[in-house]
Design a protein around this motif. Structure first.
Motif, PDB file in Angstrom:
ATOM      1  N   ALA A 247       0.884  -1.248   0.050  1.00 15.57           N
ATOM      2  CA  ALA A 247      -0.036  -0.060   0.079  1.00 15.57           C
ATOM      3  C   ALA A 247       0.764   1.218   0.161  1.00 15.57           C
ATOM      4  N   HIS A 248       2.091   1.104   0.506  1.00 15.59           N
ATOM      5  CA  HIS A 248       2.900   2.423   0.623  1.00 15.59           C
ATOM      6  C   HIS A 248       3.375   2.610  -0.605  1.00 15.59           C
ATOM      7  N   PRO A 249       3.339   3.925  -1.133  1.00 14.64           N
ATOM      8  CA  PRO A 249       3.941   4.136  -2.546  1.00 14.64           C
ATOM      9  C   PRO A 249       5.488   3.702  -2.737  1.00 14.64           C
ATOM     10  N   TYR A 250       6.155   3.720  -1.855  1.00 15.23           N
ATOM     11  CA  TYR A 250       7.713   3.435  -1.989  1.00 15.23           C
ATOM     12  C   TYR A 250       7.605   1.686  -2.023  1.00 15.23           C
ATOM     13  N   GLY A 287       8.592  15.889   7.647  1.00 14.11           N
ATOM     14  CA  GLY A 287       7.595  15.524   7.194  1.00 14.11           C
ATOM     15  C   GLY A 287       7.742  13.966   6.860  1.00 14.11           C
ATOM     16  N   CYS A 288       7.280  13.282   5.802  1.00 10.62           N
ATOM     17  CA  CYS A 288       7.314  12.054   5.319  1.00 10.62           C
ATOM     18  C   CYS A 288       8.841  12.055   4.748  1.00 10.62           C
ATOM     19  N   HIS A 289       9.667  11.273   5.153  1.00 14.67           N
ATOM     20  CA  HIS A 289      10.949  11.159   4.517  1.00 14.67           C
ATOM     21  C   HIS A 289      10.945  10.878   2.985  1.00 14.67           C
ATOM     22  N   PHE A 290      10.181  10.379   2.404  1.00 20.58           N
ATOM     23  CA  PHE A 290       9.927   9.722   1.223  1.00 20.58           C
ATOM     24  C   PHE A 290       9.562  10.950   0.322  1.00 20.58           C
ATOM     25  N   HIS A 291       8.970  12.277   0.877  1.00 21.32           N
ATOM     26  CA  HIS A 291       7.945  13.152   0.111  1.00 21.32           C
ATOM     27  C   HIS A 291       8.775  13.611  -1.297  1.00 21.32           C
ATOM     28  N   LEU A 292      10.055  13.765  -1.221  1.00 19.52           N
ATOM     29  CA  LEU A 292      10.891  14.248  -2.485  1.00 19.52           C
ATOM     30  C   LEU A 292      10.660  13.467  -3.474  1.00 19.52           C
ATOM     31  N   ARG A 293      10.482  12.020  -3.445  1.00 20.41           N
ATOM     32  CA  ARG A 293      10.631  11.269  -4.447  1.00 20.41           C
ATOM     33  C   ARG A 293       9.363  10.598  -4.704  1.00 20.41           C
ATOM     34  N   CYS A 294       8.348  11.028  -3.949  1.00 21.07           N
ATOM     35  CA  CYS A 294       7.061  10.291  -3.958  1.00 21.07           C
ATOM     36  C   CYS A 294       6.060  10.981  -4.980  1.00 21.07           C
ATOM     37  N   PRO A 295       5.465  10.001  -6.129  1.00 23.10           N
ATOM     38  CA  PRO A 295       4.747  10.629  -7.146  1.00 23.10           C
ATOM     39  C   PRO A 295       3.377  11.085  -6.509  1.00 23.10           C
ATOM     40  N   VAL A 296       3.056  10.936  -5.498  1.00 18.59           N
ATOM     41  CA  VAL A 296       1.476  11.206  -5.109  1.00 18.59           C
ATOM     42  C   VAL A 296       1.694  12.180  -3.759  1.00 18.59           C
ATOM     43  N   ALA A 297       2.926  12.805  -3.467  1.00 22.05           N
ATOM     44  CA  ALA A 297       2.959  13.581  -2.303  1.00 22.05           C
ATOM     45  C   ALA A 297       2.196  14.615  -2.226  1.00 22.05           C
ATOM     46  N   GLN A 298       1.491  15.149  -1.027  1.00 23.07           N
ATOM     47  CA  GLN A 298       0.482  16.102  -0.872  1.00 23.07           C
ATOM     48  C   GLN A 298       1.354  17.211   0.223  1.00 23.07           C
ATOM     49  N   VAL A 300       0.479  18.129   3.080  1.00 19.50           N
ATOM     50  CA  VAL A 300       0.811  17.750   4.408  1.00 19.50           C
ATOM     51  C   VAL A 300       2.094  16.909   4.546  1.00 19.50           C
ATOM     52  N   CYS A 301       2.265  16.037   3.317  1.00 19.22           N
ATOM     53  CA  CYS A 301       3.555  15.317   3.701  1.00 19.22           C
ATOM     54  C   CYS A 301       4.906  16.015   3.673  1.00 19.22           C
ATOM     55  N   ARG A 302       5.033  17.066   3.337  1.00 17.67           N
ATOM     56  CA  ARG A 302       6.238  17.855   3.527  1.00 17.67           C
ATOM     57  C   ARG A 302       6.508  18.295   4.868  1.00 17.67           C
ATOM     58  N   PRO A 305       5.326  14.049   9.701  1.00 24.17           N
ATOM     59  CA  PRO A 305       5.408  12.733   9.348  1.00 24.17           C
ATOM     60  C   PRO A 305       4.406  11.586   9.650  1.00 24.17           C
ATOM     61  N   PRO A 306       4.201  10.842   8.856  1.00 20.36           N
ATOM     62  CA  PRO A 306       2.865   9.659   8.844  1.00 20.36           C
ATOM     63  C   PRO A 306       3.613   8.839   9.944  1.00 20.36           C
ATOM     64  N   GLU A 307       2.354   8.239  10.629  1.00 14.87           N
ATOM     65  CA  GLU A 307       2.571   7.225  11.647  1.00 14.87           C
ATOM     66  C   GLU A 307       2.504   5.989  11.092  1.00 14.87           C
ATOM     67  N   ALA A 319       2.872   3.362   6.757  1.00 16.02           N
ATOM     68  CA  ALA A 319       2.902   4.832   7.266  1.00 16.02           C
ATOM     69  C   ALA A 319       2.837   5.824   5.963  1.00 16.02           C
ATOM     70  N   CYS A 320       1.570   6.243   5.711  1.00 19.53           N
ATOM     71  CA  CYS A 320       1.299   7.051   4.573  1.00 19.53           C
ATOM     72  C   CYS A 320       0.109   7.927   5.041  1.00 19.53           C
ATOM     73  N   HIS A 321       0.154   9.131   4.842  1.00 16.67           N
ATOM     74  CA  HIS A 321      -1.210  10.064   4.907  1.00 16.67           C
ATOM     75  C   HIS A 321      -2.163   9.509   3.879  1.00 16.67           C
ATOM     76  N   LEU A 322      -1.972   8.914   2.916  1.00 20.55           N
ATOM     77  CA  LEU A 322      -2.910   8.734   1.991  1.00 20.55           C
ATOM     78  C   LEU A 322      -3.432   7.299   2.167  1.00 20.55           C
ATOM     79  N   VAL A 323      -3.218   6.578   3.242  1.00 23.58           N
ATOM     80  CA  VAL A 323      -3.620   5.349   3.480  1.00 23.58           C
ATOM     81  C   VAL A 323      -4.524   5.364   4.906  1.00 23.58           C
TER      82      VAL A 323
HETATM   83 FE1  SF4 Z   1       3.854   9.915  -0.316  1.00 25.08          FE
HETATM   84 FE2  SF4 Z   1       2.719  11.563   1.224  1.00 25.08          FE
HETATM   85 FE3  SF4 Z   1       2.499   8.824   1.436  1.00 25.08          FE
HETATM   86 FE4  SF4 Z   1       4.864  10.096   1.998  1.00 25.08          FE
HETATM   87  S1  SF4 Z   1       2.898  10.252   3.308  1.00 25.08           S
HETATM   88  S2  SF4 Z   1       4.312   8.192   1.076  1.00 25.08           S
HETATM   89  S3  SF4 Z   1       4.805  11.660   0.579  1.00 25.08           S
HETATM   90  S4  SF4 Z   1       1.647  10.085   0.058  1.00 25.08           S
END
Ligand code: SF4
Length: 333
Positions: A247-250, A287-298, A300-302, A305-307, A319-323
């Motif tokens: 489920a996590h984009p990474y 924020g989310c450590h992955f946001h610089l490379r995430c194709p669906v970053a919002q 809030v992600c910047r 940090p998601p739990e 750990a993703c704000h979109l899940v």
């Molecule tokens: Fe991408 Fe945001 Fe989810 Fe991080 S929290 S994986 S940046 S959508």
């Protein structure tokens, strides 16, 4: 090692594990608040790119790198709270198989002495028993008994890794940490070592933390997969049907890049390409450590940090704000 008979006590419980290294350039935050368990007789895979912190977690678990914070409990004993001398005495209960057997085996020792060394160090049994155990272990890892008189440089890479595994198992540990055990081997023999680890784990029942950058290897060997990105665990998921469960984009990007045996599926598979490299753990992004490379970053992600929260499926954490917690949704990447 004190072993508990209680099957409810995990073989390994890691809570809030943190490992920071002070360098001339600043503090490297290699591992940041990582928690997970490995059940008795379970293989848990730890996967991530180089620089994700997965090998540091492995070295902290076996106390080769004592953690900066958090706790490591093996078979009910909090090893991270013990002094070095006590840890040394417990070492027979948890061992490590290293990536490159060419450098981890002493070139001046025979195979017999390499494999028997943990028994000698921990004064377990006499020389005749050591000989018997070495023969048993060589047989278990698929090497002829004649290998005992040979030196590491006389063996192939695959044979050397079998010797490493025999050495790791000779004192009957309850936990084995295997750090990239196939990465230094030719592709043609990687599968045989993966099968050997699976077979030995099934027959001997030890718990295993299997660390690799190779998602296909982890998926094949492990019961559950922990995905790490820049020092944090971003997803914990069952290995079966990972393609549909991730489920996590990474994780979805790693799954899309892993080769599949079916050439038709491989051809039609949609590959998620990540841009850029994993950022430096000297200055992880906010924020989310992955946001610089995430194709669906919002937005809030910047900043936030998601739990790591449960999804709808038992044991699945993301750990993703979109899940949404408790829901089975997957962001469309
Ligand atoms: Fe991408 Fe945001 Fe989810 Fe991080 S929290 S994986 S940046 S959508």
């Amino acid at each position: 090692m004190r072993t508990t008979e209680n099957p409810a006590v995990p073989a390994l419980q890691v809570t809030g594990l943190t490992k920071h290294f002070r360098t001339a350039a600043g503090v490297v935050r290699a591992v940041d608040d990582v928690s997970f368990t490995v059940g008795k007789g379970e293989i848990v895979g730890l996967v991530g790119e180089s620089g994700s912190g997965k090998s540091t977690v492995g070295r902290c678990v076996v106390m080769l790198n004592p953690p900066t914070g958090g706790s490591v409990v093996i078979d009910g004993t909090e090893v991270s709270a013990l002094r070095r001398g006590r840890i040394r005495r417990l070492r027979t209960g948890f061992t490590m198989v290293f990536q490159d057997p060419a450098t981890s085996l002493n070139p001046r020792m025979t195979v017999r002495d390499i494999v028997a060394e943990p028994l000698v160090i921990h004064r377990m049994g006499r020389a005749r028993e050591h000989d018997r155990r070495v023969s048993e272990l060589l047989d278990l890892v698929g090497l002829p008994d004649s290998t005992r008189t040979r030196f590491p440089h006389e063996l192939s890479g695959g044979q050397r890794q079998r010797v490493s595994i025999a050495r790791a198992l000779i004192a009957s540990p309850s936990l084995v940490v295997a750090d990239e055990p196939t990465s230094a081997l030719d592709v043609s023999i990687q599968a045989s070592i993966l099968n050997l680890i699976k077979d030995l784990q099934r027959d001997l029942g030890f718990a295993c933390l299997f660390i690799s950058h190779d998602l296909a290897a982890v998926e094949y060997v492990a019961d559950r997969v922990l995905v790490m990105y820049l020092g944090r665990v971003v997803e914990v998921v069952g290995s079966e049907g990972l393609n549909d469960r991730a489920a996590h984009p990474y994780t979805q990007a790693l799954v899309s890049a892993a080769p599949v045996p079916d050439p038709d599926e491989q051809r039609t598979r949609q590959r998620i390409t990540l841009t850029g490299d994993i950022p430096s753990p000297l200055a992880p992004p906010p924020g989310c450590h992955f946001h610089l490379r995430c194709p669906v970053a919002q937005d809030v992600c910047r900043v936030r940090p998601p739990e790591l929260l449960p999804s709808s499926e038992a044991g699945h954490l993301v750990a993703c704000h979109l899940v949404s917690p408790g829901a089975g949704n997957r962001p469309a990447v």
